[in-house]
Design a protein around this motif. Structure first.
Motif, mmCIF file in Angstrom:
data_model
loop_
_atom_site.group_PDB
_atom_site.id
_atom_site.type_symbol
_atom_site.label_atom_id
_atom_site.label_comp_id
_atom_site.label_asym_id
_atom_site.label_seq_id
_atom_site.Cartn_x
_atom_site.Cartn_y
_atom_site.Cartn_z
ATOM 1 N N LEU A 201 64.151 -4.258 19.223
ATOM 2 C CA LEU A 201 62.904 -3.748 18.655
ATOM 3 C C LEU A 201 61.690 -4.488 19.215
ATOM 4 N N PHE A 202 61.822 -5.786 19.446
ATOM 5 C CA PHE A 202 60.728 -6.561 20.052
ATOM 6 C C PHE A 202 60.391 -5.990 21.424
ATOM 7 N N PHE A 203 61.425 -5.788 22.235
ATOM 8 C CA PHE A 203 61.219 -5.264 23.581
ATOM 9 C C PHE A 203 60.641 -3.852 23.541
ATOM 10 N N GLY A 204 61.250 -2.993 22.719
ATOM 11 C CA GLY A 204 60.789 -1.608 22.655
ATOM 12 C C GLY A 204 59.365 -1.469 22.156
ATOM 13 N N SER A 205 59.019 -2.239 21.110
ATOM 14 C CA SER A 205 57.659 -2.154 20.555
ATOM 15 C C SER A 205 56.635 -2.731 21.513
ATOM 16 N N TYR A 206 57.027 -3.771 22.264
ATOM 17 C CA TYR A 206 56.100 -4.340 23.255
ATOM 18 C C TYR A 206 55.793 -3.309 24.340
ATOM 19 N N LYS A 207 56.820 -2.655 24.830
ATOM 20 C CA LYS A 207 56.622 -1.666 25.886
ATOM 21 C C LYS A 207 55.810 -0.470 25.377
ATOM 22 N N TYR A 208 56.109 -0.055 24.144
ATOM 23 C CA TYR A 208 55.375 1.082 23.583
ATOM 24 C C TYR A 208 53.899 0.736 23.380
ATOM 25 N N ALA A 209 53.650 -0.439 22.806
ATOM 26 C CA ALA A 209 52.264 -0.854 22.579
ATOM 27 C C ALA A 209 51.531 -1.062 23.895
ATOM 28 N N GLY A 210 52.263 -1.546 24.917
ATOM 29 C CA GLY A 210 51.638 -1.723 26.222
ATOM 30 C C GLY A 210 51.250 -0.404 26.857
ATOM 31 N N SER A 211 52.041 0.624 26.594
ATOM 32 C CA SER A 211 51.733 1.958 27.128
ATOM 33 C C SER A 211 50.648 2.660 26.315
ATOM 34 N N ASN A 212 50.416 2.169 25.107
ATOM 35 C CA ASN A 212 49.383 2.746 24.233
ATOM 36 C C ASN A 212 48.482 1.610 23.718
ATOM 37 N N GLN A 213 47.989 0.832 24.648
ATOM 38 C CA GLN A 213 47.278 -0.394 24.293
ATOM 39 C C GLN A 213 46.022 -0.131 23.470
ATOM 40 N N GLU A 214 45.292 0.895 23.817
ATOM 41 C CA GLU A 214 44.050 1.194 23.089
ATOM 42 C C GLU A 214 44.333 1.514 21.625
ATOM 43 N N ALA B 170 54.655 -6.520 19.011
ATOM 44 C CA ALA B 170 56.067 -6.870 19.182
ATOM 45 C C ALA B 170 56.459 -8.024 18.264
ATOM 46 N N THR B 171 55.552 -8.983 18.091
ATOM 47 C CA THR B 171 55.830 -10.128 17.218
ATOM 48 C C THR B 171 55.985 -9.680 15.766
ATOM 49 N N ILE B 172 55.093 -8.825 15.314
ATOM 50 C CA ILE B 172 55.180 -8.314 13.942
ATOM 51 C C ILE B 172 56.487 -7.557 13.738
ATOM 52 N N VAL B 173 56.828 -6.697 14.680
ATOM 53 C CA VAL B 173 58.065 -5.919 14.587
ATOM 54 C C VAL B 173 59.281 -6.851 14.605
ATOM 55 N N GLY B 174 59.248 -7.862 15.453
ATOM 56 C CA GLY B 174 60.359 -8.804 15.542
ATOM 57 C C GLY B 174 60.575 -9.573 14.252
ATOM 58 N N ILE B 175 59.481 -10.010 13.634
ATOM 59 C CA ILE B 175 59.577 -10.721 12.351
ATOM 60 C C ILE B 175 60.179 -9.808 11.285
ATOM 61 N N LEU B 176 59.682 -8.586 11.199
ATOM 62 C CA LEU B 176 60.175 -7.643 10.201
ATOM 63 C C LEU B 176 61.651 -7.306 10.439
ATOM 64 N N ALA B 177 62.038 -7.167 11.707
ATOM 65 C CA ALA B 177 63.431 -6.844 12.023
ATOM 66 C C ALA B 177 64.367 -7.985 11.642
ATOM 67 N N THR B 178 63.941 -9.224 11.903
ATOM 68 C CA THR B 178 64.764 -10.378 11.545
ATOM 69 C C THR B 178 64.864 -10.515 10.032
ATOM 70 N N ALA B 179 63.749 -10.306 9.342
ATOM 71 C CA ALA B 179 63.774 -10.346 7.876
ATOM 72 C C ALA B 179 64.675 -9.249 7.325
ATOM 73 N N ALA B 180 64.659 -8.081 7.952
ATOM 74 C CA ALA B 180 65.508 -6.976 7.513
ATOM 75 C C ALA B 180 66.986 -7.326 7.686
ATOM 76 N N GLN B 181 67.324 -8.028 8.756
ATOM 77 C CA GLN B 181 68.705 -8.471 8.944
ATOM 78 C C GLN B 181 69.160 -9.352 7.780
ATOM 79 N N ASP C 110 54.525 -9.287 30.640
ATOM 80 C CA ASP C 110 55.541 -8.269 30.915
ATOM 81 C C ASP C 110 56.793 -8.901 31.518
ATOM 82 N N ALA C 111 56.585 -9.788 32.476
ATOM 83 C CA ALA C 111 57.722 -10.425 33.141
ATOM 84 C C ALA C 111 58.494 -11.309 32.168
ATOM 85 N N TRP C 112 57.763 -12.032 31.300
ATOM 86 C CA TRP C 112 58.455 -12.892 30.341
ATOM 87 C C TRP C 112 59.255 -12.069 29.334
ATOM 88 N N VAL C 113 58.682 -10.980 28.840
ATOM 89 C CA VAL C 113 59.396 -10.121 27.890
ATOM 90 C C VAL C 113 60.639 -9.528 28.553
#
Length: 209
Positions: free
Chosen positions: A12-25, A54-65, A176-179
């Protein structure tokens, strides 16, 4: 299934980062519309929007686990608790200061925390955590369990340094490269380590047969 469950926050971190990057505005507008009064300076730069989403999504996903396991009355591994705490602390600083440097430290802190826990357990409590996790599946000589334990400690320590090198030296200004490395590079390194471990164990299992 457990493998996918463990990877859930990363996916989810990776997917949300890529999605937000494609829709940055749109991501930028959404964040400032909801978080402007809660972050340092009162505004989040557009360039930081994808990593913060991506950070917000990652936190929520880990909390959901964690909540899922608690709701099913299953044990929450210590590593997952560590991941949640580190994600909340370093992710929270990333969001508040809108500075990606904090979240880049998060994997290293987790890897080093795991290495430290394993070393402390062995040195002060005479507990080999790798043996405790695997001895029901495989029988090995004592010296092999000890080597395996320290192989894992070394792996976590090295992986922590590799993350810092990639994040702050090799791709210092390229989120992008680090993600991508976090999603695929680390997974690849772990796969190589697992394969090497399997070869090592198979040799000693055969010797014991």
């Amino acid at each position: 299934m457990k493998f996918l469950f463990d990877l859930f926050p990363l996916i989810l971190f990776f997917g949300s980062y890529k999605y937000a990057g494609s829709n940055q505005e749109a991501a930028h507008a959404l964040l400032n519309g909801h978080l402007s009064g809660l972050v340092s300076g009162g505004a989040i730069p557009a360039s930081q929007a994808p990593i913060i989403v991506a950070t917000i999504v990652g936190i929520l996903a880990t909390a959901a686990q964690v909540l899922y396991l608690l709701a099913r009355r299953k044990k929450v591994d210590g590593a997952l608790w560590v991941s949640l705490v580190v994600f909340v602390v370093f992710g929270g600083m990333t969001i508040y200061f809108h500075d990606d440097n904090f979240i880049k430290w998060k994997p290293t802190i987790i890897y080093w925390a795991l290495a430290t826990a394993m070393l402390v357990a062995y040195r002060f409590f005479d507990k080999n955590l790798i043996r405790l996790a695997m001895e029901k599946q495989v029988q090995l000589p004592e010296h092999v369990w000890i080597r395996l334990h320290f192989m894992w400690i070394t792996f976590w320590l090295v992986l922590g340094f590799v993350n810092l090198f990639v994040a702050f030296v090799l791709f210092k200004a390229d989120n992008d490269a680090w993600v991508n490395f976090k999603a695929f590079g680390v997974t690849g390194l772990m796969l190589v380590f697992f394969i090497a471990q399997a070869f090592y164990l198979s040799k000693h299992i055969k010797d014991e047969a």
